[in-house]
Design a protein around this motif. Structure first.
Motif, short mmCIF file in Angstrom:
data_model
loop_
_atom_site.label_atom_id
_atom_site.label_comp_id
_atom_site.label_asym_id
_atom_site.label_seq_id
_atom_site.Cartn_x
_atom_site.Cartn_y
_atom_site.Cartn_z
N GLY A 69 0.79 -1.22 0.00
CA GLY A 69 0.00 0.00 0.00
C GLY A 69 0.82 1.27 0.00
O GLY A 69 0.26 2.37 0.01
N THR A 71 2.85 4.33 -1.51
CA THR A 71 2.65 5.08 -2.74
C THR A 71 3.86 5.98 -3.00
O THR A 71 4.54 6.42 -2.07
N THR A 119 -0.47 -9.44 -6.30
CA THR A 119 -0.86 -8.18 -5.65
C THR A 119 0.35 -7.53 -4.98
O THR A 119 0.28 -6.36 -4.59
N ASN A 123 0.19 -3.68 -5.52
CA ASN A 123 -0.84 -3.68 -4.49
C ASN A 123 -2.26 -3.71 -5.08
O ASN A 123 -3.21 -3.24 -4.45
N ASP A 124 -2.38 -4.25 -6.30
CA ASP A 124 -3.68 -4.35 -6.98
C ASP A 124 -4.38 -2.99 -7.02
O ASP A 124 -5.60 -2.89 -6.92
N THR A 125 -3.59 -1.94 -7.22
CA THR A 125 -4.11 -0.57 -7.21
C THR A 125 -3.58 0.18 -8.42
O THR A 125 -2.37 0.32 -8.58
N SER A 126 -4.47 0.69 -9.24
CA SER A 126 -4.06 1.42 -10.43
C SER A 126 -3.43 2.75 -10.06
O SER A 126 -3.81 3.38 -9.07
N THR A 128 -2.59 6.75 -10.12
CA THR A 128 -3.42 7.95 -10.25
C THR A 128 -2.63 9.03 -10.97
O THR A 128 -1.49 8.81 -11.40
N SER A 133 1.16 2.87 -6.85
CA SER A 133 1.13 2.09 -5.61
C SER A 133 2.06 0.89 -5.71
O SER A 133 2.29 0.33 -6.79
#
Length: 243
Positions: A69, A71, A119, A123-126, A128, A133
């Motif tokens: 998580g 960033t 993940t 972190n399975d987060t696109s 921004t 991430s």
């Protein structure tokens, strides 16, 4: 080896065979960032970012913390479409994010493997418009180790990042870019075999179609391209076509 990065190019020196051997031909692809960079606190990890928002390219440096998580700020001001990450202090793969595959997936620039699922990479987060991430994987966020990322955003008339499905025929897929590309990189992402290399073509080495002079980002082989057994493309006014 390369001696300096200059205002109008770069200087090479010495006689190393991989950069400046007498009588040999070399290829180089270059993106301009924005100098030495500056501190960026957009993410949970403070990074040093050199960003060229006009061309959609930034270089990001940080120290990993192995925290899922986490960033990191990228400085582009828009969402990056492709990110390449490497640890600088030890051996490790070039982990690559591509927006068409999603943030649970990754490729490795130095390998021919099919797309992987983890993940722990992003972190399975696109990403921004301000940060990307990281998970806890050492190849993208190694605790206490220096990390580097090259981030690319799409710019109309300049760069495009996409995915296409081939048909196995000489009259193959057309890929629309909206401009005539000068450099194309592609890789088969759903299998691991002799054709899953990171092929690179450009109009400097092959100014006429068909463009057959491919080099491979994942390997150290010489330039190849002669006949139907090699990758071949046409560079067109609004994209490229697989041959």
């Amino acid at each position: 080896h390369q001696q300096s990065l200059d205002s109008d190019g770069f200087t090479v020196a010495g006689s190393a065979g991989n950069s400046n051997a007498s009588g040999r031909n070399y290829a180089s692809w270059n993106w301009k960032a924005n100098g030495a960079g500056s501190s960026n606190t957009d993410g949970s990890i403070t990074s040093t970012v050199s960003a060229n928002t006009t061309s959609g390219f930034s270089i990001v440096k940080w120290t990993g913390n192995s925290t899922s998580g986490a960033t990191v700020g990228h400085g582009l001001g828009v969402v990056p479409k492709m990110i390449i990450v490497k640890t600088t202090a030890r051996a490790g793969n070039w982990v690559t994010y591509h927006h068409t595959l999603g943030a649970t997936k990754y490729l490795e620039l130095n390998n021919t493997g099919a797309v992987g699922t983890s993940t722990a990479a992003w972190n399975d987060t696109s990403p921004t418009s301000s940060v990307f991430s990281l998970g806890s994987w050492s190849n993208t966020n190694d605790n206490g180790y220096g990390m580097i990322a090259y981030c690319f955003a799409e710019k109309t008339g300049y760069s495009k990042f996409g995915r296409f499905t081939a048909n196995g025929n000489a009259d193959n897929a057309f890929v629309y870019c909206g401009f005539k590309p000068a450099w194309v990189m592609m890789k088969c992402d759903d299998t691991t075999d002799g054709w899953s290399k990171w092929y690179m073509f450009d109009t400097a080495r092959s100014p006429e179609n068909m463009n057959i002079k491919e080099l491979e980002a994942n390997g150290n082989s010489a330039e190849s391209g002669n006949g139907a057994d090699y990758a071949q493309i046409d560079m067109l006014s609004n994209g490229f076509k697989i041959r």
